[in-house]
Design an enzyme around this catalytic site. Structure first.
Site, PDB file in Angstrom:
ATOM      1  N   CYS A  84       0.873  -1.175   0.000  1.00  0.00           N
ATOM      2  CA  CYS A  84       0.000   0.000   0.000  1.00  0.00           C
ATOM      3  C   CYS A  84       0.911   1.226   0.000  1.00  0.00           C
ATOM      4  O   CYS A  84       2.104   1.132   0.276  1.00  0.00           O
ATOM      5  CB  CYS A  84      -0.870   0.004   1.247  1.00  0.00           C
ATOM      6  SG  CYS A  84       0.099   0.111   2.751  1.00  0.00           S
ATOM      7  N   CYS A  91       2.196   6.191   9.019  1.00  0.00           N
ATOM      8  CA  CYS A  91       1.250   6.361   7.907  1.00  0.00           C
ATOM      9  C   CYS A  91       0.188   7.393   8.290  1.00  0.00           C
ATOM     10  O   CYS A  91      -0.368   7.344   9.393  1.00  0.00           O
ATOM     11  CB  CYS A  91       0.575   5.027   7.605  1.00  0.00           C
ATOM     12  SG  CYS A  91      -0.686   5.199   6.334  1.00  0.00           S
ATOM     13  N   HIS A 149      -0.755  -5.419  19.268  1.00  0.00           N
ATOM     14  CA  HIS A 149      -0.234  -4.983  17.976  1.00  0.00           C
ATOM     15  C   HIS A 149       0.392  -3.587  18.121  1.00  0.00           C
ATOM     16  O   HIS A 149      -0.182  -2.699  18.760  1.00  0.00           O
ATOM     17  CB  HIS A 149      -1.372  -4.958  16.951  1.00  0.00           C
ATOM     18  CG  HIS A 149      -0.922  -4.720  15.546  1.00  0.00           C
ATOM     19  ND1 HIS A 149      -0.584  -3.467  15.083  1.00  0.00           N
ATOM     20  CD2 HIS A 149      -0.741  -5.557  14.509  1.00  0.00           C
ATOM     21  CE1 HIS A 149      -0.221  -3.559  13.808  1.00  0.00           C
ATOM     22  NE2 HIS A 149      -0.295  -4.823  13.446  1.00  0.00           N
ATOM     23  N   GLU A 162       0.611  -1.039  16.310  1.00  0.00           N
ATOM     24  CA  GLU A 162      -0.196   0.138  15.957  1.00  0.00           C
ATOM     25  C   GLU A 162      -1.182   0.460  17.078  1.00  0.00           C
ATOM     26  O   GLU A 162      -1.357   1.623  17.457  1.00  0.00           O
ATOM     27  CB  GLU A 162      -0.958  -0.107  14.644  1.00  0.00           C
ATOM     28  CG  GLU A 162      -1.773   1.112  14.233  1.00  0.00           C
ATOM     29  CD  GLU A 162      -2.691   0.831  13.052  1.00  0.00           C
ATOM     30  OE1 GLU A 162      -2.248   0.182  12.085  1.00  0.00           O
ATOM     31  OE2 GLU A 162      -3.857   1.267  13.096  1.00  0.00           O
ATOM     32  N   THR A 171      -6.052   0.203  11.927  1.00  0.00           N
ATOM     33  CA  THR A 171      -6.446   0.470  10.536  1.00  0.00           C
ATOM     34  C   THR A 171      -6.587  -0.790   9.679  1.00  0.00           C
ATOM     35  O   THR A 171      -7.177  -0.736   8.619  1.00  0.00           O
ATOM     36  CB  THR A 171      -5.402   1.373   9.858  1.00  0.00           C
ATOM     37  OG1 THR A 171      -4.124   0.788  10.042  1.00  0.00           O
ATOM     38  CG2 THR A 171      -5.423   2.772  10.415  1.00  0.00           C
ATOM     39  N   CYS A 217      -8.582   2.225   6.726  1.00  0.00           N
ATOM     40  CA  CYS A 217      -7.838   2.851   5.627  1.00  0.00           C
ATOM     41  C   CYS A 217      -8.283   2.273   4.285  1.00  0.00           C
ATOM     42  O   CYS A 217      -8.717   1.126   4.205  1.00  0.00           O
ATOM     43  CB  CYS A 217      -6.340   2.703   5.848  1.00  0.00           C
ATOM     44  SG  CYS A 217      -5.628   1.304   5.042  1.00  0.00           S
ATOM     45  N   ASN A 228      -3.154  -7.090   8.469  1.00  0.00           N
ATOM     46  CA  ASN A 228      -4.013  -6.989   7.288  1.00  0.00           C
ATOM     47  C   ASN A 228      -3.969  -8.276   6.472  1.00  0.00           C
ATOM     48  O   ASN A 228      -4.964  -8.685   5.887  1.00  0.00           O
ATOM     49  CB  ASN A 228      -3.672  -5.738   6.458  1.00  0.00           C
ATOM     50  CG  ASN A 228      -2.455  -5.917   5.592  1.00  0.00           C
ATOM     51  OD1 ASN A 228      -2.546  -6.423   4.489  1.00  0.00           O
ATOM     52  ND2 ASN A 228      -1.280  -5.525   6.090  1.00  0.00           N
ATOM     53  N   SER A 262       1.956  -5.129   3.204  1.00  0.00           N
ATOM     54  CA  SER A 262       3.384  -4.921   3.472  1.00  0.00           C
ATOM     55  C   SER A 262       4.244  -5.923   2.693  1.00  0.00           C
ATOM     56  O   SER A 262       5.385  -6.192   3.067  1.00  0.00           O
ATOM     57  CB  SER A 262       3.644  -5.041   4.978  1.00  0.00           C
ATOM     58  OG  SER A 262       2.971  -6.149   5.511  1.00  0.00           O
TER      59      SER A 262
HETATM   60  S1  SF4 Z   1      -2.447  -0.531   5.439  1.00  0.00           S
HETATM   61 FE1  SF4 Z   1      -1.482   0.626   7.110  1.00  0.00          FE
HETATM   62  S2  SF4 Z   1       0.344   1.546   6.186  1.00  0.00           S
HETATM   63 FE2  SF4 Z   1      -1.007   0.905   4.500  1.00  0.00          FE
HETATM   64  S3  SF4 Z   1      -2.172   2.745   3.958  1.00  0.00           S
HETATM   65 FE3  SF4 Z   1      -3.360   1.529   5.444  1.00  0.00          FE
HETATM   66  S4  SF4 Z   1      -2.833   2.363   7.461  1.00  0.00           S
HETATM   67 FE4  SF4 Z   1      -1.297   3.051   5.997  1.00  0.00          FE
END
Ligand code: SF4
Length: 407
Positions: free
Chosen positions: A67, A158, A186, A188, A251, A289, A322, A382
């Site tokens: 991303c 981010c 986590h 975050e 997110t 996000c 994610n 990632s």
């Molecule tokens: S997955 Fe995480 S790093 Fe990627 S855009 Fe969304 S919040 Fe940002």
């Protein structure tokens, strides 16, 4: 002064950089292109996200892989290394959740702050050092420590994560406790909770239902406090801190679950206080996000015609939240899905080391059918395309070796 104000003050310091370095941008981009992009994936994109090699057909999800938030964070880390070639550089955590990218950081002599359990040891950092904060942010306490030490801070957080932090500020101003849908361990969520005043982290719908039941019917306070002992602010009192709540999230959680949890709390507050008073007891803003949502939506789309896919391959770091949700979508759809984090997960004797969305790692034998097979493919936010290519090369090789002629 609010926690957000404290963070903003640190960010104003001359020692603080959150834009990266123009001077070294081009060189960093060149390195990333060389190391992380893939001609094979480009070829698939030019061919309706499909690739056929021998007996294997790959169907790639429409949204997958790096991303922009992750790409930006890694790029800034590369720029930082180039900008300060002779300085000692630290990173307070993995830059992103991908073992291969983190290994590259180590090879560039970027040091990772030692960590035992949840406890980090920042004592090795010295004033003249440079410290990179990863894509999912750092806690307020870490930022304050590093700022007071006087070292140079390069913040790659981010903007979507910072957006959640702003949302917590809105909760605070509305005198609401933040209910954070996430995993309390986590990184975050650890960072996000550090910017909240009163908060409670709920992992899933079951925990959310436990909390809403307590709101409506009361319950065993001692049990509540024990259950959420690692997932709430100091001094949290469920009898008083759940009178008004706002919803926030890590997110990268499953969007449908975050939405359902938000609706559950909204209904609960409506039931308890009535529609006229709802706005005084409940607030919600969308903080999932786009990248997370797009990858999840693309998985649903790919699996809409699941009969045309024999198995799924999900590529991404085993600690990537994610990616775990992409795997979860495949599992819920009832399709055989293998989540791998690196090419070496695919063994030469048709074995695969994979992980379930519940965190169980296992080795499966004879996972790849030695016949014509269609594999659905996605990768977490990632995951560099190059890792996907290297995984696929092993799959193609395995299939080729399994043919009767061995050709
Ligand atoms: S997955 Fe995480 S790093 Fe990627 S855009 Fe969304 S919040 Fe940002």
């Amino acid at each position: 002064m609010s926690k957000q104000q404290l963070r903003r003050n640190i960010a104003k310091s001359d020692q603080f950089n959150r834009m990266g370095f123009k001077e070294t941008r081009e060189a960093a981009e060149g390195m990333m292109t060389k190391e992380f992009t893939s001609d094979m994936v480009k070829q698939m994109l030019e061919n309706a996200n499909t690739l056929v090699r021998g007996n294997v057909t790959i169907k790639l999800a429409k949204a997958y892989g790096f991303c922009w938030g992750v790409e930006r964070a890694v790029a800034i880390a590369y720029e930082t290394r180039k900008q300060y070639p002779d300085d000692r550089i630290w990173i307070t955590n993995e830059i992103i959740h991908n073992p291969i990218v983190n290994q590259r950081m180590r090879e560039m002599d970027i040091f990772f702050v030692p960590q035992e359990g949840m406890k980090k040891d920042l004592s090795g950092i010295q004033q003249r050092d440079v410290v990179v904060l990863p894509a999912f942010g750092a806690t307020l306490e870490e930022m304050q420590y590093l700022n007071n030490l006087g070292c140079r801070i390069v913040d790659t957080t981010c903007p979507w994560v910072s957006k959640v932090w702003h949302t917590l500020e809105r909760h605070r101003k509305a005198s609401c406790t933040s209910i954070i849908h996430g995993k309390w361990k986590h990184e975050e969520t650890v960072a996000t909770s550090s910017f909240a005043d009163a908060y409670l982290v709920v992992l899933n719908m079951d925990e959310a239902m436990y909390v809403t039941d307590y709101i409506l019917n009361g319950g065993d306070k001692a049990h509540f406090l024990e259950k959420f002992k690692n997932a709430m602010s100091d001094g949290f009192d469920p009898d008083t801190d759940l009178d008004a709540v706002g919803i926030a999230n890590q997110t990268t959680m499953l969007k449908s679950e975050t939405t359902a949890i938000g609706k559950l709390f909204e209904r609960t507050m409506m039931q308890k206080f009535g529609p006229a008073e709802l706005t005084q007891h409940f607030v919600a803003y969308d903080t999932i996000c786009d990248a997370t949502q797009e990858r999840q939506d693309a998985m649903y789309e790919l699996l809409a015609d699941k009969d045309s896919i024999d198995i799924m391959l999900v590529v991404g770091g085993f600690n990537s939240s994610n990616t775990s949700h992409l795997q979860e979508i495949a599992e819920h759809a009832g399709i055989t899905s293998y989540w791998v984090d690196r090419p070496e997960c695919i063994g030469a004797k048709n074995t695969i080391l994979c992980r379930t969305s519940q965190g169980e790692e296992k080795v499966v034998e004879d996972w790849l059918p030695m016949r014509s097979v269609t594999i659905g493919l996605t990768s977490g936010a990632s995951t560099p395309d190059k890792v996907v290519e290297d995984v696929l090369e092993r799959v193609f090789m395995l299939s080729k070796l399994g043919q009767p002629s061995g050709a």
